[in-house]
Design a protein around this motif. Structure first.
Motif, PDB file in Angstrom:
ATOM      1  N   UNK A  56       0.729  -1.570   0.103  1.00 32.71           N
ATOM      2  CA  UNK A  56       0.213  -0.007  -0.204  1.00 32.71           C
ATOM      3  C   UNK A  56       0.964   1.337   0.013  1.00 32.71           C
ATOM      4  N   UNK A  57       0.496   2.162  -0.832  1.00 32.47           N
ATOM      5  CA  UNK A  57       1.251   3.446  -0.947  1.00 32.47           C
ATOM      6  C   UNK A  57       0.644   4.460  -0.392  1.00 32.47           C
ATOM      7  N   UNK A  58       1.237   5.730  -0.346  1.00 32.89           N
ATOM      8  CA  UNK A  58       0.650   6.997   0.334  1.00 32.89           C
ATOM      9  C   UNK A  58      -0.264   6.631   1.576  1.00 32.89           C
ATOM     10  N   UNK A  59       0.280   6.215   2.774  1.00 32.49           N
ATOM     11  CA  UNK A  59      -0.468   5.553   3.705  1.00 32.49           C
ATOM     12  C   UNK A  59      -1.396   6.641   4.597  1.00 32.49           C
ATOM     13  N   UNK A  60      -0.913   7.993   4.532  1.00 36.19           N
ATOM     14  CA  UNK A  60      -1.346   8.919   5.399  1.00 36.19           C
ATOM     15  C   UNK A  60      -2.465   9.697   4.534  1.00 36.19           C
ATOM     16  N   UNK A  61      -2.831   9.278   3.203  1.00 36.12           N
ATOM     17  CA  UNK A  61      -3.843  10.024   2.413  1.00 36.12           C
ATOM     18  C   UNK A  61      -5.236   9.230   2.623  1.00 36.12           C
ATOM     19  N   UNK A  62      -5.021   8.413   3.044  1.00 36.78           N
ATOM     20  CA  UNK A  62      -6.513   7.646   3.362  1.00 36.78           C
ATOM     21  C   UNK A  62      -6.353   6.613   4.850  1.00 36.78           C
ATOM     22  N   UNK A  63      -7.516   6.338   5.385  1.00 42.12           N
ATOM     23  CA  UNK A  63      -7.423   5.403   6.637  1.00 42.12           C
ATOM     24  C   UNK A  63      -7.822   4.039   6.150  1.00 42.12           C
ATOM     25  N   UNK A  64      -7.596   3.154   7.236  1.00 41.08           N
ATOM     26  CA  UNK A  64      -7.947   1.648   7.147  1.00 41.08           C
ATOM     27  C   UNK A  64      -8.745   1.017   8.272  1.00 41.08           C
ATOM     28  N   UNK A  65      -9.535   0.069   8.166  1.00 41.39           N
ATOM     29  CA  UNK A  65     -10.271  -0.520   9.181  1.00 41.39           C
ATOM     30  C   UNK A  65     -10.362  -1.960   9.232  1.00 41.39           C
ATOM     31  N   UNK A  66     -11.025  -2.394   9.991  1.00 37.45           N
ATOM     32  CA  UNK A  66     -11.457  -3.946   9.920  1.00 37.45           C
ATOM     33  C   UNK A  66     -12.806  -4.032   9.897  1.00 37.45           C
ATOM     34  N   UNK A  67     -13.461  -5.427  10.051  1.00 37.96           N
ATOM     35  CA  UNK A  67     -14.763  -5.423  10.224  1.00 37.96           C
ATOM     36  C   UNK A  67     -15.041  -5.693  11.467  1.00 37.96           C
ATOM     37  N   UNK A  81      -9.116   0.918   2.644  1.00 37.75           N
ATOM     38  CA  UNK A  81      -8.966  -0.457   2.749  1.00 37.75           C
ATOM     39  C   UNK A  81      -9.639  -1.220   4.102  1.00 37.75           C
ATOM     40  N   UNK A  82     -10.324  -2.198   3.821  1.00 38.07           N
ATOM     41  CA  UNK A  82     -10.875  -2.796   4.873  1.00 38.07           C
ATOM     42  C   UNK A  82     -10.181  -4.166   5.065  1.00 38.07           C
ATOM     43  N   UNK A  83     -10.061  -4.596   6.084  1.00 40.62           N
ATOM     44  CA  UNK A  83      -9.300  -6.116   6.461  1.00 40.62           C
ATOM     45  C   UNK A  83     -10.429  -6.876   7.173  1.00 40.62           C
ATOM     46  N   UNK A  84     -10.238  -8.176   6.708  1.00 44.86           N
ATOM     47  CA  UNK A  84     -11.189  -9.064   7.623  1.00 44.86           C
ATOM     48  C   UNK A  84     -10.607 -10.438   7.244  1.00 44.86           C
ATOM     49  N   UNK A  85     -11.183 -11.405   8.123  1.00 47.01           N
ATOM     50  CA  UNK A  85     -10.708 -12.714   8.172  1.00 47.01           C
ATOM     51  C   UNK A  85     -12.148 -13.711   7.866  1.00 47.01           C
ATOM     52  N   UNK A  86     -11.869 -14.671   7.285  1.00 46.52           N
ATOM     53  CA  UNK A  86     -12.854 -15.785   6.987  1.00 46.52           C
ATOM     54  C   UNK A  86     -13.362 -16.472   8.107  1.00 46.52           C
ATOM     55  N   UNK A  87     -14.533 -16.953   8.345  1.00 49.22           N
ATOM     56  CA  UNK A  87     -14.724 -17.858   9.431  1.00 49.22           C
ATOM     57  C   UNK A  87     -14.767 -17.140  10.736  1.00 49.22           C
ATOM     58  N   UNK A  92      -8.267  -8.476   2.169  1.00 45.06           N
ATOM     59  CA  UNK A  92      -8.313  -6.970   1.995  1.00 45.06           C
ATOM     60  C   UNK A  92      -9.254  -6.459   1.164  1.00 45.06           C
ATOM     61  N   UNK A  93      -9.993  -5.472   1.397  1.00 44.90           N
ATOM     62  CA  UNK A  93     -11.116  -4.826   0.469  1.00 44.90           C
ATOM     63  C   UNK A  93     -10.642  -3.735   0.321  1.00 44.90           C
ATOM     64  N   UNK A  94     -11.038  -3.099  -1.063  1.00 51.11           N
ATOM     65  CA  UNK A  94     -10.829  -1.928  -1.321  1.00 51.11           C
ATOM     66  C   UNK A  94     -12.067  -0.917  -2.037  1.00 51.11           C
TER      67      UNK A  94
END
Length: 962
Positions: free
Chosen positions: A485-496, A565-571, A606-608
């Protein structure tokens, strides 16, 4: 209780050191043997350790590049935070943390753990120093130090909250310094100890300050009432207090502003409690000696060595000889009974009895007095010990049959052993009897500590992270999916929500100093404007220390906060509950279950989205505050894309955003609420009398007419479904009614067979359960389940201390659907009478919404660059408008437009902004820590007064010696 300032035998500190490191090697060794590191899985892993790492690196950067200045604001602390408010609560005033500057970055986690033990050692040294001013033998003081250190409060807090150890170092020094002033000696030690107390941590400074005042009043009342030169003494006290306050002002004043502008301000006093729940009072007597107890309620953490029981009996038996100790324990007992006292010491917030840490000093001192008095033990006192033991044992034994807490056995065993040694001392005095009892005390605290920690016993070790786990999580917070991932401070990320799983009960509440800006954050002081904003939008995940969470996966909020970007895990829970517009972007190799059970497979994803708002952007359409306050929570959320909310004074020259169009984008969905028993019910009069009863929320979006059905499907297509629940009221049944209902439901349970019910046992079972759980109480949960998962609105129990909140409203995000479900399941968690208004709304998130998002993205601040004190960028506008953002507003912000000072305004009620004329503009926002400039001036005055005082003292000293 008479202080002496004669020099003591230095062998005391050697004896103490040998005893401490002997005990510490076993106590902390158990953590290592069981494969754990001294990092608690919640606050230590998410706050204390990562903040220490961040502060250490900040200091090193400042040392190497002082011209760059000290950072005042960071975009990587949640949505962006005042670095001082974060650092000051945890690390700035902790002198031990500065030792990490001496170790490489790779060893900071190890240093963090070593510093825990060092702080504990120094706390014991402080007690030894304090106790050495009494006529005690070395073995007596060492035993007292063991009582002072290894009690339930510190056994928990030394690992969970290492900076909680510092008050145990400071408080004895403050009392010692006060005693010097009362005995007409120099006030310089008091000045130094006060300054350390005030600079260390404002929270504990407030608490210890009250404790010092109480001690002073008790000494004046019982000891110095007719002996004191009041004018001279209070002059010294005033001088030390004033100079120390001025010296610490550079830290205290910004901390005061940070606290008063945080989500902590305005919380319910004592969590609304007038008295504590019954179980609290029932368990309190056992808390005294139950050093293995982890379940201390409302922070009523005592858990001393069993000898403490006899120390109390001894002190009260000779109350005329020990009036200050007697008064301290009597006052402490009364204070434990009243929630308002805990709230007062906790800054007017939750009834947290952390003030009980100050009782450790008189308790350890009382043990010392008892040990020294054993050679003069008389039969009357021994008889009192026996009778007190009998009564205490009967109570604890009786309560054990109710509570079944096996952790009381070892404390009781040592209670009887202590009585045995005391009795032996009386009947057969021996030379080494006192040493034997001191040794028994050391063994007692050791067994308490080991039982407290041991897996399958007290089990505290399993609340600690496994060895090297913190480093693993820090290096693999996103399982490697963040590396490209590039330019990490121009956006935010989260989780489910409730989805991200690491094991060992660890939750990712903070970014852990990673390169990405995580939406969620967990700090003791959070921006109050942000907290109010999240409450306006009825974020069900709101907590004072974690106001955002994952915004319950609500699409518009994720987009508004710039979550790309969103991060999650299956199950894992909510694995399929994705906000609208987030597409699968990357995933880790799937690890399959060896038994081919796909439900046990693991994989991170990872979802975008392309719909995230810029962090700073321009809007020319505005809503007034009056319009905003009339919106529903879902309308307020949807309005973030349609316009910007500003004060009436800023509306001139701006286009009015369309409230009519906004209303068309938030659609009410008709429904019926049907009990699992088949009857139609109302949410405004919901009486739940059966634990197995649930309610189907049937959406009236079905029609037999195909044309009507087609229109309904089109109307609600591609929508996020919200349940807006307002005016919640819950009335639990009385204890008698609760038990009766559960007894009836149990008797009607057909699965138990014809002889499977026992009415008497069932009645006792539920009676016991509700007493131990504090029922009836106001806590409840409303759970809403769909095929995407379960979301809930929760009212925490009043025993939740810092996590308590009053819940009257909440907007449940059921999820995003291309086609709405026909029904949902609503399940209240507890029996009782519920009243609430319920509205089901759908937010279409295609068409008009995507047009508004596209328009916002075209007007983002260009070349956004963050500095150590804010950010800057450029923008070109064709007409007057508002530069708004998702960066929280604070009084510390200032701005310049094209080099000229501009007025900073609050946008969308909580975020940074300013009004811009048309044209091309250079924008600069600068953050200055509120109160710091004034605090520095006051501290400078303090230094000047300190210098003058020192000069006067030197002149007086020379005159006196010449």
């Amino acid at each position: 209780m008479q202080f002496s300032f004669k020099r003591k035998n230095p062998r005391l500190y050697l004896s103490y050191s040998l005893a401490f490191f002997g005990l510490a090697s076993l106590i902390y060794g158990l953590y290592l043997i069981t494969g754990h590191q001294l990092v608690w899985y919640i606050d230590a892993a998410n706050q204390h350790l990562p903040i220490l790492e961040s502060y250490r690196q900040t200091l090193l950067d400042f040392i190497h590049h002082p011209s760059a200045g000290f950072p005042t604001w960071s975009p990587k602390m949640g949505l962006g935070a005042d670095t001082f408010s974060v650092y000051s609560y945890y690390v700035i005033g902790d002198i031990f943390d500065y030792l990490t500057l001496l170790v490489p970055a790779s060893k900071v986690v190890l240093a963090y753990q070593v510093l825990i033990i060092l702080r504990m050692y120094c706390a014991g040294l402080a007690f030894c120093f304090f106790a050495s001013h009494f006529n005690f033998r070395n073995s007596t003081i060492v035993a007292g130090a063991a009582v002072y250190l290894f009690n339930a409060f510190l056994l928990y807090a030394n690992v969970a909250h290492p900076f909680f150890i510092i008050p145990f170092i400071i408080f004895p020094l403050v009392i010692w310094a006060l005693e010097r002033v009362l005995m007409q000696k120099s006030a310089w030690p008091l000045l130094l100890s006060f300054t350390w107390m005030l600079a260390n941590n404002f929270y504990f400074a407030f608490m210890l300050g009250i404790g010092a005042i109480i001690y002073l009043l008790l000494r004046l009342a019982f000891t110095y009432k007719n002996k004191l030169n009041y004018l001279k003494t209070f002059g010294k006290l005033a001088w030390a207090s004033l100079i120390s306050l001025l010296l610490a002002a550079a830290l205290l004043l910004p901390e005061f502003f940070a606290v008063t502008s945080s989500t902590r301000a305005g919380s319910a006093f004592a969590n609304g409690l007038k008295v504590y729940p019954l179980y609290y009072y029932l368990t309190l007597p056992g808390q005294l000696i139950n050093g293995a107890n982890r379940d201390f309620y409302f922070w009523s953490a005592l858990g001393f060595a069993s000898i403490s029981f006899y120390a109390l009996v001894y002190v009260f038996s000779y109350r005329k000889k020990y009036p200050v100790l007697t008064a301290s324990f009597s006052l402490g007992f009364v204070m434990f009974l009243i929630p308002a006292v805990g709230a007062l010491f906790n800054g007017g917030m939750s009834p947290s009895n952390r003030w009980s840490l100050m009782l450790c000093l008189p308790m350890a001192l009382a043990v010392c007095f008892l040990l020294e008095a054993l050679p003069k033990l008389d039969y009357r006192l021994l008889k009192r010990f026996v009778w007190a033991t009998l009564i205490y044992s009967i109570y604890l034994g009786g309560y054990y049959f109710f509570d079944s807490d096996k952790r009381i056995f070892f404390p009781l065993l040592f209670l009887y052993a202590s009585l045995g040694v005391i009795s032996w001392f009386y009947f057969k005095p021996a030379r080494f009897s006192q040493q034997l009892l001191s040794g028994l005390i050391l063994l007692n605290v050791l067994v308490n500590a080991l039982y407290f920690e041991a897996p399958y016993a007290g089990n505290y070790s399993n609340e600690l992270l496994p060895k090297n786990a913190y480093q693993k999580v820090q290096a693999n917070s996103y399982f490697g999916l963040d590396q490209d991932l590039k330019d990490p401070l121009t956006y935010r990320v989260s989780t489910i929500s409730n989805n991200y799983f690491f094991g060992s009960n660890f939750d990712l509440y903070n970014a852990l100093n990673g390169r990405l800006a995580l939406l969620n954050s967990y700090y003791s002081l959070q921006n109050n404007y942000l907290g109010n904003f999240m409450n306006d939008l009825q974020n069900t995940q709101y907590e004072a220390t974690r106001p955002i969470g994952q915004v319950a996966d609500r699409t518009v909020l994720n987009n508004f906060f710039g979550v790309r970007y969103l991060f999650s895990q299956i199950n894992q829970p909510n694995a399929n509950k994705l906000p609208a517009g987030y597409q699968l972007d990357k995933l880790t190799p799937k690890v399959t279950d060896p038994n081919h059970n796909s439900k046990n497979d693991t994989q991170a994803r990872r979802y975008v989205t392309n719909n995230n708002f810029p962090l700073v952007y321009w809007q020319d359409q505005a809503f007034s505050l009056k319009q905003y306050r009339q919106f529903s929570p879902s309308q307020k959320e949807r309005a973030l894309a349609s316009g910007v909310v500003v004060a009436n004074s800023q509306l001139a020259g701006l286009k009015s955003a369309s409230t009519k169009q906004l209303s068309s984008q938030v659609l009410e969905v008709p429904y019926q609420l049907i009990s699992s028993r088949g009857n139609l019910v109302s949410s405004q009069d919901l009486l739940k009398q059966d634990a197995n009863e649930s309610y189907q929320l049937v959406l009236n979006i079905q029609s037999a007419d195909k044309q009507v059905q087609k229109k309904l499907d089109q109307l609600y297509a591609n929508s996020e479904l919200h349940l807006e629940i307002t005016d919640i009221s819950y009335q639990p049944f009385s204890l008698k009614e609760q038990v009766k209902l559960e007894q009836r439901n149990n008797n009607n349970d057909l699965t138990r067979g014809i002889i499977g019910t026992n009415s008497a046992l069932t009645k006792y079972k539920y009676f016991r359960y509700h007493i131990l759980k504090g029922s009836p109480d106001e806590s409840f949960a409303l759970n809403v389940t769909s095929n995407l998962g379960t979301e809930k609105i929760s009212q925490p129990t009043q025993a939740a201390t810092s996590f308590y909140k009053v819940v009257k409203n909440g907007t449940v995000n059921v999820g995003y659907f291309t086609k709405l479900p026909t029904s949902l399941t609503l399940t209240p968690s507890k029996l009782g009478h519920y009243h609430f208004k319920l509205k089901v709304v759908a937010l279409p998130l295609q068409g008009q919404y995507l047009k508004e998002v596209s328009r916002i993205q075209k007007h983002g601040l260009q070349n956004l660059t963050f500095t150590t004190t804010g950010f800057k960028g450029q923008i070109t506008t064709k007409q007057i408008g508002i530069l708004t953002s998702s960066i929280p507003y604070s009084r510390g912000w200032s701005a310049k437009v094209d080099g000229h000072k501009a007025k900073v305004i609050r946008t969308n009620t909580a975020f940074l902004g300013l009004k811009l004329p048309k044209g091309h503009h250079q924008i600069t926002f600068t953050y200055q820590i509120p109160g710091l400039a004034l605090g520095k001036k006051l501290s400078l005055i303090g230094l000047i007064l300190l210098g003058l005082s020192l000069a006067i003292s030197l002149i007086k000293w020379r005159i006196r010696h010449n």
